[in-house]
Design a protein around this motif. Structure first.
Motif, PDB file in Angstrom:
ATOM      1  N   LYS A  57      39.217  14.018  76.334  1.00  0.00           N
ATOM      2  CA  LYS A  57      40.548  13.376  76.317  1.00  0.00           C
ATOM      3  C   LYS A  57      41.414  13.985  75.212  1.00  0.00           C
ATOM      4  O   LYS A  57      42.591  14.279  75.418  1.00  0.00           O
ATOM      5  CB  LYS A  57      40.408  11.886  76.016  1.00  0.00           C
ATOM      6  N   ILE A  58      40.804  14.135  74.021  1.00  0.00           N
ATOM      7  CA  ILE A  58      41.559  14.682  72.895  1.00  0.00           C
ATOM      8  C   ILE A  58      42.023  16.102  73.195  1.00  0.00           C
ATOM      9  O   ILE A  58      43.172  16.459  72.957  1.00  0.00           O
ATOM     10  CB  ILE A  58      40.707  14.633  71.602  1.00  0.00           C
ATOM     11  N   LEU A  59      41.110  16.874  73.791  1.00  0.00           N
ATOM     12  CA  LEU A  59      41.447  18.267  74.074  1.00  0.00           C
ATOM     13  C   LEU A  59      42.564  18.381  75.115  1.00  0.00           C
ATOM     14  O   LEU A  59      43.501  19.170  74.968  1.00  0.00           O
ATOM     15  CB  LEU A  59      40.179  18.989  74.558  1.00  0.00           C
ATOM     16  N   LYS A  60      42.487  17.566  76.166  1.00  0.00           N
ATOM     17  CA  LYS A  60      43.510  17.605  77.219  1.00  0.00           C
ATOM     18  C   LYS A  60      44.868  17.179  76.656  1.00  0.00           C
ATOM     19  O   LYS A  60      45.899  17.803  76.942  1.00  0.00           O
ATOM     20  CB  LYS A  60      43.141  16.656  78.365  1.00  0.00           C
ATOM     21  N   THR A  61      44.847  16.094  75.882  1.00  0.00           N
ATOM     22  CA  THR A  61      46.109  15.603  75.319  1.00  0.00           C
ATOM     23  C   THR A  61      46.687  16.639  74.347  1.00  0.00           C
ATOM     24  O   THR A  61      47.896  16.879  74.338  1.00  0.00           O
ATOM     25  CB  THR A  61      45.885  14.252  74.601  1.00  0.00           C
ATOM     26  N   ALA A  62      45.797  17.260  73.551  1.00  0.00           N
ATOM     27  CA  ALA A  62      46.257  18.281  72.603  1.00  0.00           C
ATOM     28  C   ALA A  62      46.910  19.444  73.344  1.00  0.00           C
ATOM     29  O   ALA A  62      47.921  19.994  72.896  1.00  0.00           O
ATOM     30  CB  ALA A  62      45.080  18.784  71.767  1.00  0.00           C
ATOM     31  N   ARG A  63      46.350  19.795  74.500  1.00  0.00           N
ATOM     32  CA  ARG A  63      46.920  20.881  75.315  1.00  0.00           C
ATOM     33  C   ARG A  63      48.362  20.511  75.734  1.00  0.00           C
ATOM     34  O   ARG A  63      49.267  21.345  75.670  1.00  0.00           O
ATOM     35  CB  ARG A  63      46.026  21.106  76.543  1.00  0.00           C
TER      36      ARG A  63
END
Ligand SMILES: [Zn+2]
Length: 511
Positions: free
Chosen positions: A474-480
């Protein structure tokens, strides 16, 4: 005497052309109907007989047999009244049958012979066009809907008598010549994020959520503007393409929810069902299967306010359509699949009383809070990439409403969304996904490469906060998505820190 006319029947979101056949003859006066008909259709008998008489046509005592074919499709709805009445009048010599063969006929009759609107006109007229039919005789109230379909001559009619006159003479009185722009209702209130003062973090989170189509949850005390925030989401979504508008209009047509104007739906849907909504109006279904809220929210927003108040069967039932983007309903041995392609937006209080962590007002124990938040199960929490706290609106923020100079408005937020959408369009070109939120583990490896510093940061967060694999992605997708909004090719440490701030679950359940 035998006569037949064409009509349409709905099956899911599509329609099929059917033939309404009538035979009248001598014998004991009767009115029989066949052709796999629902009770609703069978009730046409009485309406049709009375409407014909009240329109001034005399029928001799006779045996009337009506058949609607093909017989393997179940016929529902009240749209067969008008074709049945016209076929009966034709069999009795009131109408020249030759003229009705290239025409689809739909409409419900009142006892006085006037015609009421019906649902599903758009898919029926679309199907007629595909079958090479060039005319559609439909109720006046469905006129704006019917004429969305190009190259089909739409004949609006408001009474049985008028319909007969048209078929015999080719003229229609009082044909509506409305300009679509003029008669479109303007009851839509212009709402804009500029109306909300303060809540800058929640606004930015909302913008990020829309940009990457991340489901988002607002958590905050009563009166913190959660609903205001959610309602404005369609104002920052990209405008719908014509095909999207057509798909949405088709759904509303079948559901009988096109409203007074009844034409093409221009704005993205925003559906906010109340928490006591029934399962069939939420997911779709019923005696005559209709799309539910999750389908009506398609291409737009499904907003569940006070989300913890919804029945567990509703909340848990959401998981499958969120995963598959559609829902399958089985009714009377038939299967109906409706699309369910929406952005999920939830809102809830932080605890039962609503004021945690303000301990001057909240007496809820840690257990109480866990139980309250636990009403949303872990697998459902996993569907929310983002979660943002909203604060009570303080005096300072109310005061700033007189000077809106620096408040982000919907236009500027929409531009940022479009920028991020464009980046995603390029990134996923040729793939079957469109948004960062849809990335698989493999996609993330490819598109979310981290530098040394970023890798270190996320490892540190991972260890310290005991993140699950879900939490990590989730963090990685949102960061993207944040990187896309900020115009960064690569994800930065700042993007990761910000994404961590929006991680999708309240702190209290982690410890
Ligand atoms: Zn409390």
């Amino acid at each position: 005497m035998y006569s037949s006319v064409l009509s349409g029947v709905l099956y899911g979101l599509k329609a099929e052309i059917v033939r309404v056949e009538v035979d009248v003859g001598n014998g004991i006066p009767s009115f029989e109907m066949s052709g796999f008909l629902s009770n609703e259709v069978k009730e046409a008998r009485e309406r049709v007989r009375v409407a014909i008489r009240n329109s001034g046509y005399e029928l001799p005592p006779q045996r009337i047999v009506v058949n609607i074919s093909p017989a393997d499709i179940r016929k529902c709805g009240t749209g067969f009244d008008l074709p049945i009445a016209l076929a009966i009048l034709s069999a009795n010599g009131y109408i020249d049958e030759v003229n009705v063969d290239n025409m689809i006929i739909l409409g419900e009759l009142s006892l006085d012979g006037s015609i009421n609107g019906v649902s599903g006109v758009l898919p029926c007229v679309c199907e007629a066009k595909k079958s090479g039919i060039s005319k559609a005789l439909i109720p006046v109230s469905n006129y704006n809907e019917g004429r969305i379909v190009e190259k089909v001559n739409i004949i609006p009619t408001n009474s049985l008598k008028m319909a007969v006159q048209y078929i015999n003479n080719g003229i229609i009185e009082n044909q509506r010549q409305d300009n679509p722009e003029q008669c479109r209702t303007t009851d839509k209130q212009e709402i804009n994020y500029a109306d909300i003062c303060g809540q800058e973090a929640a606004k930015r989170a909302t913008m990020i959520a829309v940009a990457g189509m991340h489901n988002i949850m607002y958590i905050g005390p009563p009166g913190s503007g959660k609903t205001m925030m959610a309602k404005r989401i369609p104002s920052i979504m990209p405008d719908m393409t014509f095909d999207e508008k057509l798909a949405v209009t088709n759904i509303y047509s079948v559901a009988g929810q096109l409203g007074e104007y009844g034409g093409l739906v221009e704005d993205r849907p925003f559906r906010a069902p109340y928490h006591n909504v029934t399962k069939s109006s939420f997911f779709g279904g019923g005696m005559f299967p209709r799309p539910g809220e999750i389908t009506l929210a398609g291409k737009g927003v499904l907003f569940l306010d006070e989300m913890t108040e919804f029945k567990p069967e509703i909340l848990e039932g959401l998981r499958q359509p969120l995963e598959d983007k559609d829902i399958t309903i089985v009714r009377m041995g038939r299967t109906y699949t409706y699309p369910a392609d929406f952005m999920l937006v939830g809102a809830m209080n932080p605890c039962k009383c609503g004021y945690y962590p303000d301990r001057s007002r909240c007496n809820c124990s840690e257990q109480d809070i866990k139980r309250y938040i636990g009403k949303i199960s872990m697998p459902l929490w996993d569907r929310f990439d983002m979660c943002i706290k909203t604060d009570e609106i303080g005096y300072e923020q109310i005061r700033c409403s007189s000077d809106n100079g620096n408040v982000p408005d919907s236009e500027s937020m929409k531009q940022a969304v479009m920028r991020a959408r464009l980046a995603q369009l390029k990134r996923f070109n040729g793939m079957n996904i469109k948004y960062n939120s849809q990335m698989s583990t493999g996609d993330m490896k490819r598109f979310c490469r981290l530098g040394e510093e970023e890798e270190k940061l996320i490892k540190r967060i991972f260890a310290k906060k005991r993140l699950t694999a879900r939490g990590y992605s989730k963090i990685l997708k949102t960061a993207r998505t944040i990187a896309d909004i900020d115009g960064n090719v690569n994800i930065t440490t700042a993007n990761i820190s910000e994404a961590f701030y929006y991680r999708g679950i309240p702190e209290v359940t982690i410890h």
